[in-house]
Design an enzyme around this catalytic site. Sequence first.
Site, PDB file in Angstrom:
ATOM      1  N   LYS A 291      92.448  40.307  33.763  1.00  0.00           N
ATOM      2  CA  LYS A 291      92.358  38.939  34.284  1.00  0.00           C
ATOM      3  C   LYS A 291      91.327  38.095  33.522  1.00  0.00           C
ATOM      4  CE  LYS A 291      94.001  39.816  38.981  1.00  0.00           C
ATOM      5  NZ  LYS A 291      93.744  39.769  40.413  1.00  0.00           N
ATOM      6  N   ASP A 327      95.569  33.601  42.973  1.00  0.00           N
ATOM      7  CA  ASP A 327      94.820  34.311  44.023  1.00  0.00           C
ATOM      8  C   ASP A 327      94.067  33.302  44.893  1.00  0.00           C
ATOM      9  OD1 ASP A 327      95.562  36.877  43.330  1.00  0.00           O
ATOM     10  OD2 ASP A 327      93.823  37.239  42.043  1.00  0.00           O
TER      11      ASP A 327
HETATM   12  P1  NAP Z   1      86.851  44.212  40.694  1.00  0.00           P
HETATM   13  O1  NAP Z   1      86.727  42.940  39.922  1.00  0.00           O
HETATM   14  O2  NAP Z   1      86.873  45.507  39.981  1.00  0.00           O
HETATM   15  O3  NAP Z   1      85.616  44.211  41.747  1.00  0.00           O
HETATM   16  C1  NAP Z   1      85.395  45.309  42.570  1.00  0.00           C
HETATM   17  C2  NAP Z   1      84.366  44.947  43.644  1.00  0.00           C
HETATM   18  O4  NAP Z   1      84.327  46.030  44.580  1.00  0.00           O
HETATM   19  C3  NAP Z   1      82.937  44.785  43.115  1.00  0.00           C
HETATM   20  O5  NAP Z   1      82.258  43.829  43.879  1.00  0.00           O
HETATM   21  C4  NAP Z   1      82.354  46.187  43.341  1.00  0.00           C
HETATM   22  O6  NAP Z   1      80.953  46.206  43.475  1.00  0.00           O
HETATM   23  C5  NAP Z   1      82.975  46.510  44.673  1.00  0.00           C
HETATM   24  N1  NAP Z   1      83.034  47.926  45.003  1.00  0.00           N
HETATM   25  C6  NAP Z   1      83.840  48.873  44.463  1.00  0.00           C
HETATM   26  N2  NAP Z   1      83.645  50.050  45.068  1.00  0.00           N
HETATM   27  C7  NAP Z   1      82.693  49.850  46.020  1.00  0.00           C
HETATM   28  C8  NAP Z   1      82.061  50.692  46.976  1.00  0.00           C
HETATM   29  N3  NAP Z   1      82.376  51.981  47.071  1.00  0.00           N
HETATM   30  N4  NAP Z   1      81.144  50.165  47.816  1.00  0.00           N
HETATM   31  C9  NAP Z   1      80.818  48.853  47.721  1.00  0.00           C
HETATM   32  N5  NAP Z   1      81.378  47.999  46.826  1.00  0.00           N
HETATM   33  C10 NAP Z   1      82.301  48.498  45.988  1.00  0.00           C
HETATM   34  O7  NAP Z   1      88.153  44.211  41.609  1.00  0.00           O
HETATM   35  P2  NAP Z   1      88.898  42.930  42.217  1.00  0.00           P
HETATM   36  O8  NAP Z   1      89.883  42.408  41.251  1.00  0.00           O
HETATM   37  O9  NAP Z   1      87.854  42.003  42.763  1.00  0.00           O
HETATM   38  O10 NAP Z   1      89.718  43.587  43.418  1.00  0.00           O
HETATM   39  C11 NAP Z   1      89.064  44.030  44.586  1.00  0.00           C
HETATM   40  C12 NAP Z   1      90.081  44.373  45.668  1.00  0.00           C
HETATM   41  O11 NAP Z   1      90.767  43.201  46.071  1.00  0.00           O
HETATM   42  C13 NAP Z   1      91.147  45.368  45.205  1.00  0.00           C
HETATM   43  O12 NAP Z   1      91.336  46.325  46.223  1.00  0.00           O
HETATM   44  C14 NAP Z   1      92.384  44.524  45.043  1.00  0.00           C
HETATM   45  O13 NAP Z   1      93.580  45.256  45.315  1.00  0.00           O
HETATM   46  C15 NAP Z   1      92.167  43.469  46.110  1.00  0.00           C
HETATM   47  N6  NAP Z   1      92.894  42.239  45.802  1.00  0.00           N
HETATM   48  C16 NAP Z   1      93.854  41.828  46.689  1.00  0.00           C
HETATM   49  C17 NAP Z   1      94.588  40.687  46.431  1.00  0.00           C
HETATM   50  C18 NAP Z   1      95.630  40.251  47.410  1.00  0.00           C
HETATM   51  O14 NAP Z   1      96.511  39.454  47.037  1.00  0.00           O
HETATM   52  N7  NAP Z   1      95.569  40.710  48.645  1.00  0.00           N
HETATM   53  C19 NAP Z   1      94.352  39.931  45.259  1.00  0.00           C
HETATM   54  C20 NAP Z   1      93.347  40.365  44.376  1.00  0.00           C
HETATM   55  C21 NAP Z   1      92.629  41.519  44.660  1.00  0.00           C
HETATM   56  P3  NAP Z   1      80.010  46.410  42.175  1.00  0.00           P
HETATM   57  O15 NAP Z   1      79.892  45.050  41.547  1.00  0.00           O
HETATM   58  O16 NAP Z   1      78.744  46.911  42.740  1.00  0.00           O
HETATM   59  O17 NAP Z   1      80.693  47.411  41.291  1.00  0.00           O
END
Ligand code: NAP
Length: 502
Positions: A291, A327
């Site tokens: 992204k 999003d």
């Molecule tokens: P990302 O950019 O990789 O960010 C991951 C986030 O999760 C970071 O803030 C990370 O914290 C945190 N994290 C990961 N494991 C953790 C843990 N065990 N405890 C606490 N914090 C943790 O991922 P993303 O693109 O933001 O996506 C995040 C989630 O949103 C995914 O599950 C995705 O499927 C979902 N999502 C859903 C939609 C929808 O349409 N519903 C759209 C987009 C995303 P750190 O910075 O400390 O690593």
Amino acid sequence: MTAKTLGRNLDILDKYHKYADMAELRVDCLDPDERLLIRRFPEQAGMPVILTIRRDSDGGHFVGGEGARISLMARGLAYAETDRRHNFAYLDIEEDLNVTSLEEAARTFGTRIIRSYHNIKGTDADLPVKIRSMRRSGDEIVKVSVTANSTEDVINLLRAGKECEEQEKILISMGHLGIYSRILSEQFGSFLSYCSAISEPDTPPAAPGQIEVRELASLYRFRNITKATKVYGVTGYPLKATDSPHFFNTVFDMEESNAVYVPFPADSITDFMEIAKELNIEGISVTVPYKEAVIPFLDFQSDEVRTIGACNTLTLTPQGWLGTNTDTKGFSDSLLTFLGRSNFKRQHITVIGAGGAARAVAFELHRLGAKVLILNRTVHKARRLAAPYKFAWGGLDEQGIEKMDKYRDIIIQTTSAGMEGINPDNSSSDPAAMYNFCGREEVMDLVYKPKITAFLKRASNAGCNIQNGYDMLIRQARYQYTQFTGKEFPEHFFSRVQFGET
Ligand code: NAP
């Protein structure tokens, strides 16, 4: 057809008859005794059949000597009948096998030769030369089936196909990275595509990356794909499981548009953008981990993309690639509908997480007037995300959780902590386990698999209203549809178009 007996292969053929136009009998997969009975298979199959006896060195199961293999091929061609439908329609002969008598016998009775080359380790550098040199006589079809270890390998096969456009051929990029070469046969210049009845327990795919026959025929509408078909798709890595093809192809089918939506797993976004050019892809959904990495490839971008620094939608325009982010609106539409509100004014909201999804969430919360606290495991990322909006921030620790007291009208969980397959031991699946819900918070989790995360379950048990990320997912896909096609999403299709498991 990879079952162990001819009878089982015929049963499977019967079941999947309407999805296939011809069958390949993989004699090497049959039990040894069954191999002696192949001669009548074409007549029983009731469709054109390819006779193939693949050696183990080429990814097959035949371990006997070449003499035995040639005898079996001869047995398949023996006692040819004047009714050609009773003979094998094609004989697959590897490019290094030289048995003139076999080839002559095949030609005499109208069995076409597929001259094949397999590389189960990688993709050769000199593919155009190979394709041109393999054919020995005018009516042969050259088959090159090579393994894609990278997206660059797929580019090389695609370009080789274009260079040899005039020639009848079958080009396949084996493995997960080449999966779209099996859907876009027309674009790769292939005469056919191979698929399997993978859903049957005893018929393994005949080669890595093969698609299920029903999926190829019904979901991707393989038979309707021509050079004029508009190509869309989703890229990411590893992109093992994505529901987006199901969503878009169902819509395209219902509205009878000449378009297909294909998964494009890619190990390099730079190479994928080359693929996009070669295949004239008109719209791309972008997912993890590209992204941000895709932004340098944009010719222009929306305000959201510029502010957030993340793009999940690419649309080809006459001026080049336009980058947008669906999003954002997908999220706010979903949450506002859930709450029955039109903005977030006077709402005090905590956002848990500071990754890509949180950036889209923060952008919308700011646009719609909320007061926000961002909490993240890695504190400096929370501070960085909060700064341009003048939001409060903190860590997912005691101090940060205390700050939530003033930001608890709505709580939005955006981390991947509770996502299926991320934490098999479930130990860190609730990213804010220290927070005690009072029961009056409205709680949203962006995760949709599982439907109810540990975090949502705790909120629900405390009496909170809860919403998962599925509705947001659907809404952002509908915005992508509009972005791709320039049309409003046909709402009357909505109840029939769903992502796989919700
Ligand atoms: P990302 O950019 O990789 O960010 C991951 C986030 O999760 C970071 O803030 C990370 O914290 C945190 N994290 C990961 N494991 C953790 C843990 N065990 N405890 C606490 N914090 C943790 O991922 P993303 O693109 O933001 O996506 C995040 C989630 O949103 C995914 O599950 C995705 O499927 C979902 N999502 C859903 C939609 C929808 O349409 N519903 C759209 C987009 C995303 P750190 O910075 O400390 O690593």
